[in-house]
Design a protein around this motif. Structure first.
Motif: not given
Length: 557
Positions: A328-342
């Protein structure tokens, strides 16, 4: 609540009650936590159900703290419960406390004494338990059962005045010591506790038992649908008996299955042990199934509400896969979380043919799943950090990352070719040397080359140092509470791994606690409250894929 799915059995009851007018055309639910610990994901299911029902049927929900045990309760827990409910997105009609009704509950008890339906008991807890018999053998009447109404009234008043010590007297309902329902065998109504109460102070030294306070509080508030978990089914007869004998508003109890989640424990008593014995860092430790722990780990309110909706409302207990919560959290964050390099395990990469001292600003999209997320600039230079696992001196077949003579694309940048390495005295690689193809710039590649691998990076001169905390399941077995032995012996020693020096792209220096990102190829991460301007701290919320299921299947084989 979703209109697309079929009605659950409680919604069916509510709709029938509204149709036949049995509740006066209204819906009033309540969420009644005991303020003796922090709320966990199981409480979230109850919150979503109670508040969701009220929202769906234009009703309201009371928040009522069942604060009948001053020994275990604290204002810290009251404050945390309020915060959790608000964070989940719900608002209560009234904030109430069972302690608001202490005088009224006392008078209810007096009424039952006057009706000859309650008596003061002298026996100890052990003696009372022995009197009750077993599920297959009837109990025996207490000698105190034959006391007169007058004597019981006098003793009960003296209990209130503080004339007796803790455990010296109790008040019991007079029902049926041969009842097949053990809860109906003259249950306790009041006990003596000379303890300071978080709201009433030292005004009271007798406190109602949960079974006596709970139903009457529902009745006082005229709750139309009193929703409990399945373990309260045997209590319902007592709940109804008190209401009937007191001739008060007939609030009715309905039961649904509690939420059981594998690889964790859902007992507040056990969670409290984990906190007090320092197996975790506190109630909001991101490994805990508490709402505050999940929030700190990076879970969103929407993902938890979605999880509770997916689990549904049933009449039969079952165990829910932890992987569903992660989905459930993976599905949401895939759509809403900005990508970043770490880069979590950094090794230095020097591009020998890129001009030393030159800095280039490269364009990178923030989220390919969100066309409105825009883009950002990334500084690029001749010295970078990449993941140590992204380079191998002697790579196996089908290894498509960097190695001597092998080419790979740097995400949003250029194609590079591995050349040589420096090593320390122990043979560990300290620096990788590579060359780049100037014409292979991402977005305008004129090289004509196709490479199979793409890796992430950060510019060494511009990167921000960060601490990264990798969280995993707290227990190594599916149901630690049901295993033989101490449940704490099944704690996963690898449930927290701390990376003290990772490097992230410089734009993350502006991130605030609670901000969430997808670290490319690494997972979803959230900025921890411990983060400062001097040192960023990130918590891994969840991996990009369900790695646990893969590892578990491998172990099973």
């Amino acid at each position: 609540m979703s209109e697309e799915r079929s009605l659950n059995f409680i919604e069916q009851i509510v709709e029938e009650d509204l149709a036949n007018g049995s509740t006066g055309g209204r819906v009033l639910t309540r969420f009644p936590p005991e303020p003796n610990g922090y709320l966990h994901i199981g409480h979230a299911k109850s919150i979503v159900l109670n508040f969701g029902l009220a929202q769906k049927y234009n009703g309201a929900t009371n928040l009522r703290f069942d604060d009948t045990n001053p020994v275990t309760e604290d204002t810290e827990y009251v404050d945390s419960i309020r915060e959790d409910i608000k964070w989940l997105g719900f608002t209560w009609q009234q904030e109430l406390y069972a302690s608001d009704y202490f005088e009224q509950l006392y008078q209810f008890a007096v009424t039952l004494i006057k009706k000859g339906l309650a008596y003061v008991e002298d026996a100890t807890a052990e003696e009372i338990a022995a009197m009750k018999g077993t599920p297959t053998t009837p109990g025996v009447n207490s000698p105190a059962r034959s006391r007169s109404v007058e004597e019981n009234l006098d003793l009960f008043e003296r209990m209130r005045k503080g004339e007796f010590k803790d455990g010296e007297k109790t008040l019991r309902a007079k029902i049926d010591m041969a009842s097949p329902n053990m809860h109906m065998r003259d249950p306790l109504m009041y006990r003596i506790k000379h303890a300071h109460h978080h709201r009433t102070g030292d005004k009271w030294c007798i406190y109602p038992m949960y079974d006596f306070a709970h139903g009457q509080s529902d009745s006082i508030e005229q709750i139309t649908h009193s929703i409990c978990t399945l373990e309260f089914i045997p209590h319902r007869a007592l709940y109804d008996w008190f209401i009937q004998e007191l001739n008060i508003y007939p609030s009715h109890q309905y039961e649904f299955s509690r939420l059981n989640l594998n690889y964790t424990v859902m007992s507040k008593r056990k969670l409290k042990q984990l906190v007090e014995e320092h197996h975790v860092a506190g109630w909001d430790d991101p490994r805990m199934p508490t709402i505050s722990g999940l929030r700190r780990r990076g879970y969103t309110a929407a993902s938890i509400r979605n999880f509770c909706e997916r689990v549904g409302v049933q009449k039969r207990d079952n165990v829910i896969e932890y992987s569903l919560l992660e989905f459930c959290i993976r599905e949401e964050l895939n759509k809403t979380a900005n990508r970043a390099m770490a880069v979590l395990d950094p090794v230095k990469l020097v591009i020998t043919n890129y001009p030393e001292g030159q800095v280039e600003e490269l364009e990178a999209e923030n989220n390919p799943e969100d066309p409105n997320s825009g883009s950002r600039k990334l500084p690029f230079s001749n010295t970078l950090y990449i993941e140590r696992e992204d380079f191998m001196e002697n790579p196996p077949k089908k290894y498509f990352r960097l190695g001597p003579g092998m080419m790979v694309r740097l995400k949003n940048a250029y194609i590079i070719k591995g050349e040589s390495v420096d090593k320390d005295a122990d043979g560990n690689i300290t620096t990788i040397y590579a060359t780049y193809l100037p014409e292979s710039k991402s977005g305008g590649d004129a090289s004509g080359l196709t490479v199979k691998g793409t890796i992430h990076w950060v510019s060494a001169a511009h990167a921000a140092a960060a601490e990264v905390r990798l969280y995993d399941r707290l227990f190594t077995v599916e149901n630690p509470g049901m295993e033989e032995g101490d449940f704490k012996s099944f704690i996963n020693k690898d449930s927290l791994q701390v990376i003290n020096t990772a490097y992230v792209e410089p734009g993350l220096l502006q991130a605030k606690p609670g901000d969430r990102f997808q670290f490319m190829r690494k997972g979803y991460f959230s900025v921890d409250p411990d983060s400062t301007s001097e040192k960023l701290v990130f918590n891994r919320t969840v991996t990009l894929k369900d790695a646990w299921a893969k590892e578990s299947a491998k172990a099973a084989k």
